[in-house]
Motif scaffolding. Structure first.
Motif, PDB file in Angstrom:
ATOM      1  N   TYR A   1      -3.195   3.115  13.489  1.00  0.00           N
ATOM      2  CA  TYR A   1      -2.757   4.530  13.362  1.00  0.00           C
ATOM      3  C   TYR A   1      -2.261   4.629  14.908  1.00  0.00           C
ATOM      4  O   TYR A   1      -2.794   4.209  15.912  1.00  0.00           O
ATOM      5  CB  TYR A   1      -3.680   5.472  13.178  1.00  0.00           C
ATOM      6  CG  TYR A   1      -3.782   5.790  11.500  1.00  0.00           C
ATOM      7  CD1 TYR A   1      -3.024   6.662  10.999  1.00  0.00           C
ATOM      8  CD2 TYR A   1      -4.807   5.070  10.945  1.00  0.00           C
ATOM      9  CE1 TYR A   1      -3.179   6.646   9.692  1.00  0.00           C
ATOM     10  CE2 TYR A   1      -4.891   4.963   9.457  1.00  0.00           C
ATOM     11  CZ  TYR A   1      -4.319   5.969   8.742  1.00  0.00           C
ATOM     12  OH  TYR A   1      -4.290   5.796   7.317  1.00  0.00           O
ATOM     13  N   GLY A   2      -1.075   5.174  15.025  1.00  0.00           N
ATOM     14  CA  GLY A   2      -0.371   5.644  16.220  1.00  0.00           C
ATOM     15  C   GLY A   2       0.561   6.666  15.971  1.00  0.00           C
ATOM     16  O   GLY A   2       0.526   7.444  15.218  1.00  0.00           O
TER      17      GLY A   2
ATOM     18  N   THR B   1       0.700  -1.288  -0.043  1.00  0.00           N
ATOM     19  CA  THR B   1      -0.089  -0.099  -0.097  1.00  0.00           C
ATOM     20  C   THR B   1       0.805   0.994   0.068  1.00  0.00           C
ATOM     21  O   THR B   1       1.779   1.166   0.356  1.00  0.00           O
ATOM     22  CB  THR B   1      -0.859  -0.003   1.151  1.00  0.00           C
ATOM     23  OG1 THR B   1      -1.906   1.142   1.175  1.00  0.00           O
ATOM     24  CG2 THR B   1      -0.132  -0.049   2.517  1.00  0.00           C
ATOM     25  N   THR B   2       0.418   2.176  -0.394  1.00  0.00           N
ATOM     26  CA  THR B   2       1.046   3.640  -0.654  1.00  0.00           C
ATOM     27  C   THR B   2       0.796   4.506   0.682  1.00  0.00           C
ATOM     28  O   THR B   2       1.409   5.642   0.656  1.00  0.00           O
ATOM     29  CB  THR B   2       0.950   4.363  -1.837  1.00  0.00           C
ATOM     30  OG1 THR B   2      -0.628   4.524  -2.038  1.00  0.00           O
ATOM     31  CG2 THR B   2       1.256   3.425  -2.881  1.00  0.00           C
ATOM     32  N   ASN B   3      -0.291   3.974   1.343  1.00  0.00           N
ATOM     33  CA  ASN B   3      -0.456   4.781   2.685  1.00  0.00           C
ATOM     34  C   ASN B   3       0.576   4.657   3.855  1.00  0.00           C
ATOM     35  O   ASN B   3       0.637   3.690   4.534  1.00  0.00           O
ATOM     36  CB  ASN B   3      -1.800   4.345   3.286  1.00  0.00           C
ATOM     37  CG  ASN B   3      -2.404   5.019   4.369  1.00  0.00           C
ATOM     38  OD1 ASN B   3      -1.741   6.300   4.479  1.00  0.00           O
ATOM     39  ND2 ASN B   3      -3.200   4.915   5.174  1.00  0.00           N
ATOM     40  N   SER B   4       1.529   5.611   3.910  1.00  0.00           N
ATOM     41  CA  SER B   4       2.617   5.560   4.967  1.00  0.00           C
ATOM     42  C   SER B   4       3.000   6.836   5.507  1.00  0.00           C
ATOM     43  O   SER B   4       3.449   7.004   6.766  1.00  0.00           O
ATOM     44  CB  SER B   4       3.846   5.014   4.490  1.00  0.00           C
ATOM     45  OG  SER B   4       4.405   5.680   3.012  1.00  0.00           O
ATOM     46  N   ALA B   5       2.362   8.090   5.022  1.00  0.00           N
ATOM     47  CA  ALA B   5       2.496   9.174   5.772  1.00  0.00           C
ATOM     48  C   ALA B   5       1.664   9.548   6.707  1.00  0.00           C
ATOM     49  O   ALA B   5       0.566   8.818   6.879  1.00  0.00           O
ATOM     50  CB  ALA B   5       2.399  10.206   4.491  1.00  0.00           C
TER      51      ALA B   5
ATOM     52  N   PRO C   1       0.533   5.884  10.118  1.00  0.00           N
ATOM     53  CA  PRO C   1       0.549   4.282   9.925  1.00  0.00           C
ATOM     54  C   PRO C   1       1.614   3.499  10.885  1.00  0.00           C
ATOM     55  O   PRO C   1       2.647   4.048  10.631  1.00  0.00           O
ATOM     56  CB  PRO C   1       0.415   3.891   8.703  1.00  0.00           C
ATOM     57  CG  PRO C   1      -0.158   5.139   8.149  1.00  0.00           C
ATOM     58  CD  PRO C   1       0.533   6.295   8.791  1.00  0.00           C
ATOM     59  N   ILE C   2       1.318   2.936  11.961  1.00  0.00           N
ATOM     60  CA  ILE C   2       2.456   2.408  12.424  1.00  0.00           C
ATOM     61  C   ILE C   2       2.508   0.606  12.361  1.00  0.00           C
ATOM     62  O   ILE C   2       3.633  -0.031  12.566  1.00  0.00           O
ATOM     63  CB  ILE C   2       2.506   2.545  14.109  1.00  0.00           C
ATOM     64  CG1 ILE C   2       1.144   2.036  14.612  1.00  0.00           C
ATOM     65  CG2 ILE C   2       2.633   4.023  14.160  1.00  0.00           C
ATOM     66  CD1 ILE C   2       1.162   2.189  16.240  1.00  0.00           C
TER      67      ILE C   2
END
Length: 267
Positions: A227-228, A159-163, A182-183
């Motif tokens: 998320y954290g 996934t590209t969701n990392s920011a 995202p942790i």
């Protein structure tokens, strides 16, 4: 009806348009002289009771509205804004909060403010709001693309969701910005197995997150995001840490696991 300046209304008299004075509104508004525009409130005590029935699990609180913004450490105004309730009684204007979020204003007489509690400390409200905010779900990418993969072949997931994401919310008349990133990711492979990683994976040829299906099937795959590393600021102040984490469920997508069919190729 259109209210003209100084509270007059238009009327037709003998073929001529004339201005007639109108009385100021007395219901749930700031007390004012006749002819002045009155700012009305959104709720009376009865309206608050109706809202509490509509949202039975919510927490309600009020904060007094000050004419000059000055208040004591307990939040009580030195010079509160006056109003008149729907019942015609003198009252005070308040900001009404549902679960810490501003939902409008209310005119309450003495004793009616006991219908709701004082707002809790803003840090407690932020921690409660953290799980209600709309953190983005991760979009799952699967390789090979096209909704099909081969049995006994490593299928690549990422996934590209990392920011980090920041969300603004108004709590107790304050501009609060909550941030989290995202942790961890939970990869659901659709065959009864899953894997949790700290990496978001990467496109092929990287195989940071991969899975081998041992039989043909039609499966539903997805990735959930935790998320954290969260924090918040109040009115642009320094960030404060939030100890909470939250999992956001990702949308499922179909994946067909097929066998490779041998083909004769003439050279």
């Amino acid at each position: 009806m259109t209210v003209a300046a100084r509270g007059a209304v238009l009327a037709l008299l003998g073929g001529f348009v004339v201005l007639l004075p109108t009385p100021a509104s007395a219901q749930c508004g700031v007390q004012s002289e006749v002819g002045e525009v009155v700012e009305t409130c959104d709720y009376s005590s009865g309206g608050i009771e109706e809202e509490k029935i509509k949202y039975p699990t919510s927490k309600w609180s009020v904060r007094q509205i000050c004419k000059d913004g000055k208040r004591n450490p307990e939040g009580i105004c030195f010079n509160p804004e006056d109003c008149t309730t729907d019942a015609g009684n003198p009252g005070t204007r308040y900001t009404l909060f549902r679960d810490g979020e501003n939902v409008g204003t209310a005119c309450l007489s003495a004793g009616e403010e006991d219908l709701v509690d004082d707002p809790p400390p803003i840090r407690a409200l932020v921690i409660e709001a953290f799980e209600r905010l709309s953190w983005p779900a991760s979009k799952l990418e699967v390789q090979p693309p096209g909704g099909k993969t081969l049995v006994n072949l490593e299928s690549n997931f990422y996934t590209t969701n990392s920011a980090a994401t920041s969300i603004s919310v108004n709590l107790v008349e304050s501009n609060v910005v909550v941030s989290a990133r995202p942790i961890a990711y939970r990869w659901n492979f659709g065959d009864g197995t899953s894997e949790v990683t700290e990496t978001p994976g990467a496109p092929y040829p990287s195989l940071d997150v991969s899975h081998v299906y041992d039989q043909t099937a039609k499966v539903a795959v997805s990735v959930d995001t935790q998320y954290g590393d969260a924090s918040f600021t109040v009115n642009g102040g320094p960030p404060e840490a939030i100890p909470s984490t939250i999992w956001v469920t990702g949308a499922a997508q179909d994946l067909e696991v097929v066998e490779a069919v041998p083909q004769l190729v003439l050279r």
